[in-house]
Design a protein around this motif. Structure first.
Motif, PDB file in Angstrom:
ATOM      1  N   UNK A  58       0.808  -1.224   0.000  1.00  0.00           N
ATOM      2  CA  UNK A  58       0.000   0.000   0.000  1.00  0.00           C
ATOM      3  C   UNK A  58       0.840   1.271   0.000  1.00  0.00           C
ATOM      4  N   UNK A  59       2.146   1.153   0.178  1.00  0.00           N
ATOM      5  CA  UNK A  59       2.992   2.323   0.400  1.00  0.00           C
ATOM      6  C   UNK A  59       3.488   2.896  -0.923  1.00  0.00           C
ATOM      7  N   UNK A  60       3.361   4.203  -1.071  1.00  0.00           N
ATOM      8  CA  UNK A  60       3.881   4.870  -2.259  1.00  0.00           C
ATOM      9  C   UNK A  60       4.363   6.262  -1.900  1.00  0.00           C
ATOM     10  N   UNK A  61       5.171   6.837  -2.784  1.00  0.00           N
ATOM     11  CA  UNK A  61       5.809   8.126  -2.514  1.00  0.00           C
ATOM     12  C   UNK A  61       5.327   9.172  -3.514  1.00  0.00           C
ATOM     13  N   UNK A  62       4.878  10.308  -2.983  1.00  0.00           N
ATOM     14  CA  UNK A  62       4.638  11.508  -3.788  1.00  0.00           C
ATOM     15  C   UNK A  62       5.410  12.623  -3.095  1.00  0.00           C
ATOM     16  N   UNK A  63       6.537  12.996  -3.656  1.00  0.00           N
ATOM     17  CA  UNK A  63       7.368  14.011  -3.016  1.00  0.00           C
ATOM     18  C   UNK A  63       6.699  15.382  -3.078  1.00  0.00           C
ATOM     19  N   UNK A  64       7.015  16.214  -2.106  1.00  0.00           N
ATOM     20  CA  UNK A  64       6.415  17.542  -2.017  1.00  0.00           C
ATOM     21  C   UNK A  64       6.706  18.363  -3.258  1.00  0.00           C
ATOM     22  N   UNK A  65       5.777  19.212  -3.592  1.00  0.00           N
ATOM     23  CA  UNK A  65       5.993  20.211  -4.629  1.00  0.00           C
ATOM     24  C   UNK A  65       6.266  21.556  -3.982  1.00  0.00           C
ATOM     25  N   UNK A  66       7.173  22.306  -4.537  1.00  0.00           N
ATOM     26  CA  UNK A  66       7.564  23.601  -3.979  1.00  0.00           C
ATOM     27  C   UNK A  66       6.962  24.728  -4.811  1.00  0.00           C
ATOM     28  N   UNK A  67       6.377  25.708  -4.124  1.00  0.00           N
ATOM     29  CA  UNK A  67       5.817  26.889  -4.782  1.00  0.00           C
ATOM     30  C   UNK A  67       6.959  27.851  -5.079  1.00  0.00           C
ATOM     31  N   UNK A  68       7.503  27.733  -6.271  1.00  0.00           N
ATOM     32  CA  UNK A  68       8.685  28.530  -6.611  1.00  0.00           C
ATOM     33  C   UNK A  68       8.327  29.968  -7.001  1.00  0.00           C
ATOM     34  N   UNK A  69       7.036  30.283  -7.059  1.00  0.00           N
ATOM     35  CA  UNK A  69       6.644  31.684  -7.238  1.00  0.00           C
ATOM     36  C   UNK A  69       6.665  32.415  -5.906  1.00  0.00           C
ATOM     37  N   UNK A  70       6.218  31.722  -4.853  1.00  0.00           N
ATOM     38  CA  UNK A  70       6.268  32.325  -3.516  1.00  0.00           C
ATOM     39  C   UNK A  70       7.695  32.337  -2.982  1.00  0.00           C
ATOM     40  N   UNK A  71       8.381  31.211  -3.130  1.00  0.00           N
ATOM     41  CA  UNK A  71       9.761  31.110  -2.656  1.00  0.00           C
ATOM     42  C   UNK A  71      10.695  31.358  -3.835  1.00  0.00           C
ATOM     43  N   UNK A  72      11.158  32.580  -3.910  1.00  0.00           N
ATOM     44  CA  UNK A  72      12.030  33.006  -5.004  1.00  0.00           C
ATOM     45  C   UNK A  72      12.959  34.090  -4.468  1.00  0.00           C
ATOM     46  N   UNK A  73      14.041  34.374  -5.161  1.00  0.00           N
ATOM     47  CA  UNK A  73      14.920  35.453  -4.701  1.00  0.00           C
ATOM     48  C   UNK A  73      14.169  36.788  -4.659  1.00  0.00           C
TER      49      UNK A  73
END
Length: 359
Positions: free
Chosen positions: A167-182
């Motif tokens: 039953x175990x599976x992986x969905x890695x986090x997605x990063x909001x690169x519009x909010x977190x940007x230089x």
């Protein structure tokens, strides 16, 4: 476009990695045609406000932390019957069990999904009640259609704990690169507000004060690095004995705080997929982090990865990063951001959750 209806059940909506991730994921799923409501066991929380402001129905179940409350279960059962979801998704150990119980009674045809965000926990750091909940989760893990982890390390650790491997599976986090940007235009004002001198080298440490995060070890590593000021942001960080470092507690302006810093540092003993590292890199900072969870995959060649629970190795890596010129750190940070955009975008994450709901 999907026509799925998903009820998310989560322990709380306070400021935190999982809570923030759900608050960011839900609007993206809605854009794919997935209708959602959220049930939160413990009332309140900044992310409850965020989700309501975004137009989501948030049901508060009126439970207290660590105290079973049948009235909350009855409230959730009413929510389930009224919403009639195709999928009931639990987030974190306690909410997973609550979702399973109520879905079995009130929505037996709905697909049940669990979501677990942690990796390994030192039993000495946590009470018997949480250890019991984890054991119950392992025993019942054949019940949900899927148990989703945000890291390979988390999946492997829970398989060892007895969770049903099929039953175990992986969905890695997605990063909001519009909010977190230089945000270079925010840097000077934020540094002034934090009391950082013109030539001070600042390390962002974005983590709640929890045994798994080992913030005292991070303070020690920064002290030994010499000349590097830690900027600690997160729940209960104000309780740290942090000496000359900057301690801010919980803040809403993390992207702006990151703009004032020169690196992002993580000294955890245990992690799954640490958002703080990926978000710092998306903001254009090179990373120094302990080798826990999927940290090596996230940091790759765009920072320094050292063994966990080795304060001196962490200190040496921080010092090495501090010795780079500003231009060298900026170039490494730019490459780090590009890596996060290519490998950990929110769109890929949303695609995988939407596909899971459709199956």
């Amino acid at each position: 476009m999907s026509s799925r209806r998903v009820l998310h059940v989560i322990t709380s909506l306070d400021r935190g990695g999982t809570e923030g991730f759900l608050a960011g994921l839900a609007p993206k799923l809605r854009a794919r045609g997935i209708e959602q409501e959220i049930a939160v066991m413990v009332d309140g929380g900044d992310h409850a406000t965020t989700l309501r402001d975004a137009g989501f129905v948030v049901h508060e179940l009126g439970m207290s932390r660590g105290v079973p409350d049948p009235r909350g279960l009855l409230r959730l059962a009413r929510c389930v019957k009224a919403f009639n979801p195709d999928v009931v998704q639990g987030w974190l150990y306690h909410a997973n069990l609550v979702a399973a119980l109520v879905a079995a009674v009130s929505a037996p045809r709905a697909k049940l999904i669990w979501n677990i965000r942690s990796v390994e926990m030192d039993p000495a750091d946590y009470g018997w009640s949480l250890r019991l909940v984890v054991k119950l989760g392992a025993w019942l893990s054949r019940w949900p259609g899927a148990v989703v982890f945000n890291s390979d390390a988390g999946r492997e650790a829970h398989q060892k704990l007895g969770f049903s491997p099929e039953k175990l599976q992986v969905i890695q986090n997605g990063i909001d690169t519009q909010r977190f940007r230089p945000l270079p235009d925010k840097r000077d004002a934020m540094r002034a507000s934090l009391g950082l001198g013109e030539h001070a080298i600042a390390a962002a440490v974005i983590a709640r004060n929890d045994p798994a995060k080992d913030l005292p070890g991070t303070v020690a590593a920064l002290d030994h690095a010499g000349g590097v000021t830690g900027v600690f942001v997160g729940t209960d960080t104000e309780k740290l004995d942090a000496g000359q470092h900057v301690v801010l507690g919980m803040r809403r302006d993390v992207p702006e705080i990151l703009s004032a810093c020169d690196m992002v540092v993580l000294g955890s003993k245990s992690e799954g997929f640490p958002n703080a590292v990926a978000e710092g890199m998306a903001a254009g900072l090179p990373a120094v982090a302990t080798d826990v969870g999927d940290v090596s995959l996230i940091v790759d060649e765009y920072g320094r990865v050292v063994p966990a629970e080795d304060s001196m190795a962490l200190s040496a890596a921080i010092a090495m990063m501090a010795q780079l010129t500003p231009g060298e750190r900026a170039a490494l940070g730019a490459r780090a951001r590009d890596h996060i955009e290519r490998s950990f975008s929110m769109d890929v994450c949303v695609d995988r959750f939407a596909a899971l709901y459709e199956r």
